[in-house]
Motif scaffolding. Structure first.
Motif, PDB file in Angstrom:
ATOM      1  N   THR A 123       6.842 -47.219 -13.870  1.00 39.82           N
ATOM      2  CA  THR A 123       6.929 -46.625 -15.211  1.00 39.82           C
ATOM      3  C   THR A 123       7.192 -47.711 -16.263  1.00 39.82           C
ATOM      4  O   THR A 123       6.654 -47.662 -17.371  1.00 39.82           O
ATOM      5  CB  THR A 123       8.032 -45.545 -15.237  1.00 39.82           C
ATOM      6  OG1 THR A 123       7.771 -44.617 -14.181  1.00 39.82           O
ATOM      7  CG2 THR A 123       8.061 -44.794 -16.546  1.00 39.82           C
ATOM      8  N   ASP A 164       1.595 -40.620 -14.648  1.00 38.93           N
ATOM      9  CA  ASP A 164       2.672 -41.203 -13.832  1.00 38.93           C
ATOM     10  C   ASP A 164       3.055 -40.163 -12.770  1.00 38.93           C
ATOM     11  O   ASP A 164       2.708 -38.977 -12.903  1.00 38.93           O
ATOM     12  CB  ASP A 164       3.871 -41.517 -14.748  1.00 38.93           C
ATOM     13  CG  ASP A 164       4.853 -42.475 -14.093  1.00 38.93           C
ATOM     14  OD1 ASP A 164       4.568 -42.976 -12.981  1.00 38.93           O
ATOM     15  OD2 ASP A 164       5.922 -42.738 -14.685  1.00 38.93           O
ATOM     16  N   GLU A 165       3.764 -40.593 -11.756  1.00 40.86           N
ATOM     17  CA  GLU A 165       4.215 -39.698 -10.670  1.00 40.86           C
ATOM     18  C   GLU A 165       3.018 -38.945 -10.073  1.00 40.86           C
ATOM     19  O   GLU A 165       3.097 -37.741  -9.777  1.00 40.86           O
ATOM     20  CB  GLU A 165       5.249 -38.674 -11.184  1.00 40.86           C
ATOM     21  CG  GLU A 165       6.404 -39.275 -11.964  1.00 40.86           C
ATOM     22  CD  GLU A 165       7.521 -39.799 -11.071  1.00 40.86           C
ATOM     23  OE1 GLU A 165       7.547 -39.472  -9.879  1.00 40.86           O
ATOM     24  OE2 GLU A 165       8.347 -40.574 -11.579  1.00 40.86           O
TER      25      GLU A 165
HETATM   26 MG   LIG Z   1       8.571 -44.003 -12.484  1.00 39.75          MG
END
Ligand SMILES: [Mg+2]
Ligand SMILES: Nc1ncnc2c1ncn2[C@@H]1O[C@H](COP(=O)(O)OP(=O)(O)OP(=O)(O)O)[C@@H](O)[C@H]1O
Length: 337
Positions: A57, A128-129
């Motif tokens: 991130t 993300d994720e």
């Molecule tokens: Mg992350």
């Protein structure tokens, strides 16, 4: 709390993925280069994976902070979404109306992408994720990547997730998506040398004039417990600075790190590991002893069987002679004793 004591302007080891504190280790440098490539090229999917806390991130945030204004970006940090929620978010990010209808959204979105492409502008979707993406949504995202001109894709897609996402992609059901991935990159933890540099860089970005707050022993201990994972380094280093402040110690040594690791729970894990290794070693030794004993017994039994066969195969006279010789031998021994 300890900022004034160590002459710092801000927290050096905060857990937020702040790109201002970015340290470019070899893997982070390459990871960022891949993300930049994903941004410039219009070729397909870029996939970045990495273990928990390795800086995925942070890297995306670093990329977002340098993206020029003319690049239109949608960043989805929590993709556990229903398909309609996903389209709603994209509509909001690209200002395409309320996106409550899939067909309407796709028409608007295609027009939007074509218009930008004509102007030479770029559109990026970053997720993300990605390991949390529902399979249905992953398939919708693949279909979005079909929006293209004869020369290039209209939409760049960057998927970032934990290593299990690689397994999802290896699933036969996702082979069409896998074929569209132009770049895959895996972030790894820092080396010991990089861990030292990382700590110094973060201290100096936080305003420290003295980046030698952590002794060499402390850095080795941090590396041992964290195995080079940045989030764990931050956790330990922050705790250690607080402990150092309480103890009024300007230089943090390995003893403080060990204390903090035990408080956080790493100490126990480390001890458990040592204990497990010891038990494994004992187990190995016991097993070796048992094998030797069995081999010895088998050898003895085999010897006895062979001796019986040999004794049976003798003639009566030979057997009689053998018994007499043995009697003389043992009685002689007894006499000597
Ligand atoms: Mg992350
Ligand atoms: N290259 C780096 N430079 C500076 N700080 C970093 C770096 N990599 C990670 N960190 C720090 O480590 C912590 C965890 O990073 P981040 O949240 O980016 O990890 P992640 O891989 O996204 O983790 P997760 O899998 O849990 O989402 C943050 O505090 C971040 O600032």
């Amino acid at each position: 709390m300890y900022l004034r004591f160590y002459n710092l302007k801000e927290e050096p080891f905060s857990l937020s993925p702040d790109p201002d504190f970015l340290y470019l280790s070899e893997v982070h440098r390459e990871g960022l280069a891949n993300l930049r490539y994903g941004l410039i090229q219009k070729k397909g999917f870029i996939v970045i994976t990495g273990e928990v806390g390795t800086g995925k991130t942070t890297l995306i945030n670093a990329l977002l902070s340098e993206i020029p204004q003319e690049v239109k970006t949608a960043f989805i940090s929590n993709p556990k979404l229903k398909t309609e929620e996903f389209f709603f978010l994209l509509s909001r990010a690209f200002k395409l109306g309320n996106g409550d209808n899939k067909a309407k959204f796709l028409i608007n979105f295609t027009e939007f992408l074509e218009r930008l492409d004509k102007n030479g502008e770029n559109v990026v979707l970053i997720i993300d994720e990605a390991h949390c993406l529902p399979e249905k949504l992953l398939e919708e995202i693949r279909l979005l990547s079909n929006l293209e001109t004869p020369h290039s894709k209209l939409l760049n897609i960057i998927l970032v997730g934990q290593p299990e996402f690689e397994k999802t992609l290896d699933h036969p059901g996702f082979r069409a998506l896998k074929q569209r991935i132009t770049l895959r990159y895996r972030l790894k933890p820092l080396s010991k040398e990089e861990t030292r540099e990382y700590i110094k860089v973060r201290l100096s970005r936080a305003g420290s004039k003295d980046v030698g707050v952590f002794s060499e022993g402390a850095i080795s201990a941090i590396y041992r417990y964290s195995k080079g994972v940045p989030r764990v380094i931050n956790l330990l280093a922050d705790r250690a600075m607080l402990t150092g402040f309480v103890k009024e110690t300007k230089v943090i040594d390995d003893k403080i790190i060990r204390e903090c690791a035990a408080e956080i729970g790493f100490g126990n894990a480390e001890l458990n590991r040592v204990e497990k290794d010891r038990l494994k070693k004992n187990d190995r030794e016991t097993k070796t002893g048992r094998h030797l004993l069995r081999a010895g017994l088998a050898f003895l039994i085999l010897g006895a069987i062979l001796a019986i066969f040999w004794f049976v195969s003798l003639s009566n006279a030979e057997r009689q002679k053998l018994i007499t010789d043995l009697t003389i031998l043992f009685s002689g021994e007894l006499w000597e004793k």
